[in-house]
Design a protein around this motif. Structure first.
Motif, mmCIF file in Angstrom:
data_model
loop_
_atom_site.group_PDB
_atom_site.id
_atom_site.type_symbol
_atom_site.label_atom_id
_atom_site.label_comp_id
_atom_site.label_asym_id
_atom_site.label_seq_id
_atom_site.Cartn_x
_atom_site.Cartn_y
_atom_site.Cartn_z
ATOM 1 N N MET A 1 -24.255 38.952 107.201
ATOM 2 C CA MET A 1 -24.899 38.413 105.998
ATOM 3 C C MET A 1 -25.577 37.102 106.359
ATOM 4 O O MET A 1 -25.005 36.243 107.000
ATOM 5 N N SER A 2 -26.813 36.901 105.982
ATOM 6 C CA SER A 2 -27.562 35.714 106.369
ATOM 7 C C SER A 2 -27.408 34.624 105.338
ATOM 8 O O SER A 2 -27.095 34.865 104.168
ATOM 9 N N GLU B 1 -29.277 34.900 101.971
ATOM 10 C CA GLU B 1 -28.728 35.709 100.877
ATOM 11 C C GLU B 1 -27.585 35.011 100.165
ATOM 12 O O GLU B 1 -27.044 35.534 99.193
ATOM 13 N N GLY C 1 -19.199 38.198 98.512
ATOM 14 C CA GLY C 1 -20.494 37.634 98.855
ATOM 15 C C GLY C 1 -20.358 36.409 99.726
ATOM 16 O O GLY C 1 -19.292 36.136 100.295
#
Length: 360
Positions: free
Chosen positions: A1-2, A5, A126
């Protein structure tokens, strides 16, 4: 995940036990807005931190040194109620009173370097990109199990104090309790009236402390733990520094032989434990009251550990990365220490963010 994001905040608090809630309270009091400026992430299904999991026989009246959270006293608690219930309810009221908006259950998988000088916190819910981090994950999730020859051959039951079910579960059984801390002595005193037999073993002879544990003694104990952390060594347990309090229950246990300490056994056999001189004790249960280790594996990518195995701190700030604060670690592992650490961490975070604003 960058990092692109990820939601951006000024601070992420990992853990909603005493230390995490203290940090969140001081962030809020300093003007940080929950969800906009900071988030609190907790992997538990509800409030209470590690207190949720304390054994039912540990009543609130038997809890040593539970210190109120900042800004709200814990009053009128029934000393006969389980501490797990009393403190969980108190933490729940606290979170709601100060609108801390703890997100749960959220498991933090890793914290690593992000972009633009930020940290990237990757979780089951997340990712967050943050300027600073307050890590308050405690130790409860990392019970320490020593390894001994023959351990896997034992035909009885082995459990850690983290899963202690209460004394009734040991009725009629022969129990070996391993460990020199307060949990070990509490377990022995509770189990003895139910068990067929109990044996207490420790690596070092226990040291019992006479007299009150006053503020001066507390400061001296914290200083010793602090010294280890400053040197980058793993923090030691509080009891290793302070000794065991010699109260009436302990005196009775010493007098009636329940607290007759034996040196550590050398091996475990299918039927029990054995010493090098050939002495054996038969056992149905081995209860490991051997403590916990800091739950900080999610911080591994940041390379905070020193060669000595610990994370070196100046106050609460990680020397290897000034964006990271550890509260409830080492000298701030006590409840009063966690409160002070939360305040100190937020003060330091405020200075760091102010310096960033000046230099931008």
């Amino acid at each position: 995940m960058s990092g692109a994001e990820a939601a951006e905040v000024q601070s992420v608090v990992i853990g909603a036990g005493q230390a995490g809630l203290s940090g969140a309270y001081h962030l809020r009091r300093t003007g940080f807005e929950p969800e906009r400026d900071f988030v609190v992430l907790d992997h538990n299904p509800g409030p209470g931190g590690a207190w949720r999991y304390r054994w039912p026989s540990l009543t609130y009246g038997r809890v040593h040194g539970m210190h109120a959270l900042p800004g709200m006293e814990l009053t009128d608690a029934d000393p006969a109620r389980p501490s797990s219930e009393v403190i969980t309810e108190y933490f729940d009221r606290y979170e709601r009173a100060f609108d801390l908006r703890v997100r749960r259950p959220v498991k933090v998988r890793t914290v690593r370097e992000g972009t633009g000088g930020r940290l990237l916190v990757e979780t089951s819910a997340g990712a967050w990109s943050t300027r600073t981090l307050i890590n308050a994950t405690g130790t409860w999730d990392r019970p320490f199990w020593p390894r001994y020859e023959g351990q896997e051959t034992f035909l009885g039951r082995q459990l850690h104090t983290a899963r202690y079910p209460g004394p009734e579960a040991f009725a009629g059984q022969r129990v070996v309790v391993v460990g020199g801390g307060a949990s070990a002595t509490q377990h022995l005193l509770e189990i003895a009236p139910y068990a067929a037999d109990t044996t207490w073993v420790t690596r070092r002879p226990p040291v019992f402390r006479e007299g009150p544990f006053d503020e001066e003694a507390g400061r001296a104990a914290v200083a010793l733990v602090e010294e280890r952390v400053r040197r980058g060594l793993p923090p030691r347990s509080v009891v290793s520094v302070t000794g065991l309090p010699l109260n009436d229950a302990i005196r009775r246990g010493l007098a009636d032989g329940v607290l007759d300490r034996q040196p550590m056994f050398d091996r475990i056999t299918p039927e029990g434990v054995e010493w090098k001189d050939g002495r054996r004790v038969a056992a149905d249960v081995i209860l490991w009251a051997t403590g916990f280790r800091p739950a900080v594996d999610h911080l591994t990518p940041l390379r905070l550990r020193e060669p000595g195995g610990g994370i070196r701190l100046e106050g609460t700030r990680a020397v290897a990365d000034p964006r990271v604060h550890l509260v409830g670690y080492g000298p701030s592992a006590s409840t009063v220490g966690a409160n002070r650490a939360g305040r100190a961490a937020v003060r330091d975070i405020g200075r760091l963010l102010a310096k960033e604003r000046v230099t931008v």
